[in-house]
Structures are given as structure tokens and as C-alpha cells.
Enzyme design. Structure first.
Site, PDB file in Angstrom:
ATOM      1  N   ASP A   1      46.964  57.211  41.779  1.00 39.56           N
ATOM      2  CA  ASP A   1      47.667  57.959  40.725  1.00 39.56           C
ATOM      3  C   ASP A   1      46.739  59.072  40.255  1.00 39.56           C
ATOM      4  O   ASP A   1      45.622  59.212  40.740  1.00 39.56           O
ATOM      5  CB  ASP A   1      48.137  57.043  39.587  1.00 39.56           C
ATOM      6  CG  ASP A   1      47.109  56.829  38.500  1.00 39.56           C
ATOM      7  OD1 ASP A   1      45.894  56.943  38.789  1.00 39.56           O
ATOM      8  OD2 ASP A   1      47.495  56.546  37.362  1.00 39.56           O
TER       9      ASP A   1
ATOM     10  N   ASP B   1      49.631  47.357  36.891  1.00 40.36           N
ATOM     11  CA  ASP B   1      48.170  47.376  36.953  1.00 40.36           C
ATOM     12  C   ASP B   1      47.599  47.210  35.559  1.00 40.36           C
ATOM     13  O   ASP B   1      48.200  47.617  34.573  1.00 40.36           O
ATOM     14  CB  ASP B   1      47.645  48.671  37.592  1.00 40.36           C
ATOM     15  CG  ASP B   1      47.942  49.904  36.751  1.00 40.36           C
ATOM     16  OD1 ASP B   1      49.021  50.492  36.910  1.00 40.36           O
ATOM     17  OD2 ASP B   1      47.100  50.263  35.900  1.00 40.36           O
TER      18      ASP B   1
ATOM     19  N   CYS C   1      35.423  25.396  35.932  1.00 38.50           N
ATOM     20  CA  CYS C   1      36.010  26.427  36.783  1.00 38.50           C
ATOM     21  C   CYS C   1      35.476  26.316  38.205  1.00 38.50           C
ATOM     22  O   CYS C   1      34.276  26.208  38.416  1.00 38.50           O
ATOM     23  CB  CYS C   1      35.737  27.823  36.223  1.00 38.50           C
ATOM     24  SG  CYS C   1      36.533  29.080  37.231  1.00 38.50           S
TER      25      CYS C   1
ATOM     26  N   CYS D   1      36.047  28.665  40.555  1.00 36.30           N
ATOM     27  CA  CYS D   1      36.095  29.974  41.225  1.00 36.30           C
ATOM     28  C   CYS D   1      34.741  30.311  41.855  1.00 36.30           C
ATOM     29  O   CYS D   1      33.714  29.716  41.520  1.00 36.30           O
ATOM     30  CB  CYS D   1      36.569  31.071  40.268  1.00 36.30           C
ATOM     31  SG  CYS D   1      35.278  31.870  39.307  1.00 36.30           S
TER      32      CYS D   1
ATOM     33  N   CYS E   1      31.914  31.219  39.191  1.00 35.70           N
ATOM     34  CA  CYS E   1      31.364  30.155  38.351  1.00 35.70           C
ATOM     35  C   CYS E   1      30.640  29.106  39.171  1.00 35.70           C
ATOM     36  O   CYS E   1      29.627  28.556  38.723  1.00 35.70           O
ATOM     37  CB  CYS E   1      32.456  29.522  37.503  1.00 35.70           C
ATOM     38  SG  CYS E   1      33.197  30.703  36.375  1.00 35.70           S
TER      39      CYS E   1
ATOM     40  N   HIS F   1      35.689  36.711  37.202  1.00 39.21           N
ATOM     41  CA  HIS F   1      36.274  35.378  36.967  1.00 39.21           C
ATOM     42  C   HIS F   1      37.595  35.519  36.201  1.00 39.21           C
ATOM     43  O   HIS F   1      38.598  34.914  36.566  1.00 39.21           O
ATOM     44  CB  HIS F   1      35.276  34.496  36.192  1.00 39.21           C
ATOM     45  CG  HIS F   1      35.918  33.461  35.333  1.00 39.21           C
ATOM     46  ND1 HIS F   1      36.150  32.168  35.743  1.00 39.21           N
ATOM     47  CD2 HIS F   1      36.431  33.556  34.069  1.00 39.21           C
ATOM     48  CE1 HIS F   1      36.769  31.508  34.770  1.00 39.21           C
ATOM     49  NE2 HIS F   1      36.944  32.319  33.758  1.00 39.21           N
TER      50      HIS F   1
HETATM   51 ZN   LIG Z   1      35.311  30.995  37.203  1.00 41.28          ZN
END
Ligand SMILES: [Zn+2]
Length: 431
Positions: A100, A262, A387, A389, A392, A414
Site C-alpha cells: 500500500d 492488517d 506458553c 511458542c 517462549c 509471541h
Molecule cells: Zn510465547
């Protein structure tokens, strides 16, 4: 509904040394650093948005926030945006890379900074998968739908410019054989005028519309706009919400046939919010927020430097307290220390940070006790331990510490991951 992250050159050093607070030896910025989609599996978004104004200086705008150096801009145009963002290969081949103009950068100018031809060339050279026509922001959104004759001439001018740009942009894109999917930008001063603009874009031939100017609007007003729009356009016409700042309320927007939106807010809030710095999914499916634990670097903190200059405390004493807070926190995380000890050490350092302001500490007792409650809650729940992820599991307790960009951006990554899952689950539930 696809969640796109609006990239602003956000990457971290994957080998950053948290204990000595140093980058990996010989680390080269960008080349050795990694984007969120490289650090995390799965990638924490469905696509990326890149604004032209972040890459190229906007004509006539003295202090536009260009994030790219000239060399980086040239490399992006030469190698393509996917290669530049390291967002290619089979893993990401279907992910959207949306361009954009970044109309906020030239919002104060009389006309958009980039003419349609330049924008088409930019999208084409960089190999975007999707590109939005060059628009001119209208900040008003008058829900009583006044006619054009009752609004300021400058506003109607922006409305007309956005539409005539869209027409020219589509013609140029067609002439190039549609190397990217064009989106027509919708701007208007009211729900009705935005719906009118959307219908005109459809008539030009657009199948995908980007709704701009939503950033400052309240959830109810955005809904008002989407109702008006959806009632006016074809059901199969796709909608993208540009710069959707109300990302936390996404569950209220699942009935408008939104294809994509977004937002930067999950990343930004990791280090710009007063207390909602770390996202977690709550058992009920919503989002929970935790305050990060602030342990700024003593020798780099301007407040502390002031305190040292005023002779309130010494640099050595301060660094000792800083170190104590870090060690206590890490001990607690490793199971070798009590939560209470970590809390006290963190709050002791915080007290000294506050003293650096040079005002009597009583003035801040209320703030400090509020902060204590936030820190206590974060430590009590220790969400980073739960967590799973990629961030983490590798960074551990460092992710919750509010300190230097390598921790703060990791926390942002995260958050993007948690948010992305939240969007996916919200949609599943609606199905
Ligand atoms: Zn995490």
C-alpha cells in the site's frame, strides 16, 4: 479471515546473549537477524503488508518515517519483496504480500505523494502479490451521512482524488497483465459516501476493496461503515481493513465478509502499552494480558542518568540493584528462588528508577503500588512458562522482561502468534 502484519523492519538477533545483554559476536543487522516468520513455527501471521512510504521518501514530506535505507530499497526492488523479507519458498508461496502507499505519511499534503504509475511500477518491481491503489486519507466519519455539498471542499477533493487514482491504477495494472491482484482503496467522509465509493470501485472492475481511514474510529462506527458497505456491494466482493487498530475486537467483525485485515497492535503493545504487554489466550477463548516486568538497563536509562547526576544515587549502587532484580527473577523462574524475593527485588529497583525523577517518592507511591500489583500478578501466573511458542520455549523468562529491543520484540512476536491463533479460533467458533 487473513491476519496480515504491517512490517516495519522488525527482526531480532537469534543468538542474542541475554545474560551479558550483547548481540552475537560479529552479528550483522538484517543479514543475521530473523523476522518473526523465520523465528516462529508456525508463522504468526497469514501475510505481510509493506507500505511504500516506509520504503521510499514521500515527495514533499520532510520528515516521513522511511525505515529503509536507499540500498535496502534498491535491493528490495531488485530481488523482490519476498526475497528481501525472506518470506518465499514453498512454505510461504501462498502467503499474501500486500503493498500500500502508507497514506498516513502524506496525510497533510494536498495530493498523494506517489502518482498511480509510480505505485504500479513499485508493486511490479518488488513483486507484490496484491497492491492497493494510491489513496488520500479522509479523517472525518460523520454517521449522519451529510451530502457532499455540506462537507468541506478539501474532503470531497480527497474523495475524488482517491477514486480517479483508483481508475488510473486499475487501467495501468490491466495494461501490465495483472502481475498482482489490485485492491481499490475506499475513502469517504461518512458510511454512505464510503459505500458510494465502494460501488464505483466495483463498477470500475475491482473485486477486492481496501477500507482506509478506520484507524481513529470506534468499533461502533466501523460497524456502521461495514453495514453500509455490505448492503451496497456484491456479496462476493472481498474486503480488506487497512490498519485495523481494534484488533482485540475482531470477534465482533466476523459477519461482514472480511477477507483480510492488517494490524501492528499485538507487536506494538509489547512495549508501548502501560500494562497489556504480553498476550495469552484465556480459557474462554478471549485474550488475557499481562504486564511485562520492567528492568531497564541502568546505564542506558535517561531517568537513571539524571538521578546519578543529581547525586541521588550512584551508578554502581544502581547497577547492583538492577543485577539483583535480574538474578532474583531468573532464580524464581528456575525454581531456586521465591516469588516474593523476585517481586521485592524488582520493586526495589523500580523505586530507584522513580527516585531518579527527582521528585519526592510520596508523589509516586500510588503508581508504585499499582505497578506492584501488576508485577505480582505476572509472577504469580508465570504465563511464559505455560506458553509453548517458539519464542517462549527458547527465551524463557527473558520474554517477560521489559528491557532492550531483543526482549521486547520477541515478546511482540509471541503476541503476534497468540493473536493469530485467537483470530483462527474466533473464526472456527463462528463456523
Ligand atoms: Zn510465547
Amino acid at each position: 479471515m487473513k491476519f496480515l502484519y504491517s512490517d516495519t523492519q522488525d527482526y531480532v538477533d537469534p543468538e542474542y546473549d541475554f545474560i551479558s545483554d550483547r548481540n552475537a559476536p560479529g552479528r550483522r543487522r538484517y543479514w543475521d537477524d530473523v523476522y518473526a516468520h523465520e523465528l516462529m513455527t508456525p508463522a504468526p501471521y497469514d501475510g505481510l503488508l509493506v507500505s511504500m512510504s516506509a520504503v521510499r521518501q514521500a515527495a514533499g514530506v520532510a520528515n516521513s518515517k522511511v525505515r529503509y535505507s536507499t540500498a535496502e530499497e534498491q535491493r528490495m526492488l531488485r530481488d523482490g519483496v519476498r526475497k528481501f523479507l525472506r518470506y518465499g519458498g514453498p512454505k510461504f508461496k501462498d502467503a499474501m504480500v500486500l503493498g500500500d502507499c502508507g497514506a498516513f505519511a502524506y496525510a497533510d499534503s494536498k495530493t498523494p505523494a506517489y502518482p498511480p504509475q509510480e505505485v504500479v511500477d513499485f508493486y511490479l518491481d518488488a513483486g507484490f502479490s496484491h497492491g492497493i491503489s494510491p489513496d488520500h486519507i479522509i479523517f472525518d466519519c460523520l454517521t449522519d451521512n451529510p451530502p457532499a455539498r455540506d462537507v468541506a471542499p478539501g474532503v470531497v477533493e480527497r474523495f475524488d482524488i482517491t477514486l480517479s487514482n483508483a481508475e488510473e491504477f486499475l487501467r495501468l495494472t490491466e495494461a501490465e497483465g495483472y502481475p498482482f491482484e489490485p485492491l481499490g482503496a475506499v475513502q469517504g467522509w461518512s458510511p454512505k459516501s464510503m459505500a458510494d465509493a465502494a460501488v464505483r470501485l466495483e463498477k470500475m472492475g475491482y473485486r477486492y476493496l481496501a477500507i482506509g481511514g478506520l484507524v481513529p474510529l470506534k468499533v461502533d462506527v466501523i460497524k456502521h461503515v461495514l453495514h453500509a458497505l455490505r448492503n451496497a456491494i456484491k456479496p462476493e466482493t472481498k474486503i480488506h481493513l487497512l490498519g485495523f487498530a481494534k484488533a482485540d475486537s475482531i470477534h465482533q467483525f466476523t459477519n461482514f465478509g472480511i477477507t483480510s485485515f492488517d494490524s501492528t497492535s499485538p507487536l506494538i503493545r509489547a512495549f508501548k502499552d502501560a500494562k497489556a504487554n504480553y498476550y495469552m489466550e484465556s480459557p474462554e477463548g478471549g485474550l488475557d494480558y499481562y504486564a511485562a516486568i520492567r528492568i531497564p538497563q541502568a546505564i542506558e536509562n535517561p531517568r537513571l542518568m539524571q538521578g546519578i547526576k543529581r547525586g541521588i544515587f550512584s551508578a554502581e549502587d544502581l547497577q547492583r540493584r538492577e543485577e539483583k532484580a535480574l538474578v532474583a527473577l531468573r532464580n524464581f523462574d528456575g525454581g531456586n528462588g521465591k516469588m516474593k524475593a523476585a517481586l521485592e527485588a524488582v520493586m526495589d529497583y523500580q523505586r530507584f528508577l522513580t527516585l531518579g525523577e527527582g521528585h519526592p517518592i510520596e508523589k509516586y507511591e500510588k503508581d508504585l503500588s499499582k505497578m506492584r500489583a501488576l508485577v505480582e500478578r505476572t509472577l504469580d501466573d508465570a504465563p511464559w512458562k505455560r506458553c509453548r511458542c517458539s519464542v517462549c520455549s527458547k527465551a524463557g523468562v527473558e520474554v517477560i522482561i521489559f528491557r532492550s529491543s531483543n526482549r521486547n520484540k520477541r515478546r511482540g512476536f509471541h503476541n503476534l502468534g497468540v493473536y493469530h491463533k485467537h483470530v483462527q479460533r474466533t473464526l472456527e467458533k463462528k463456523r
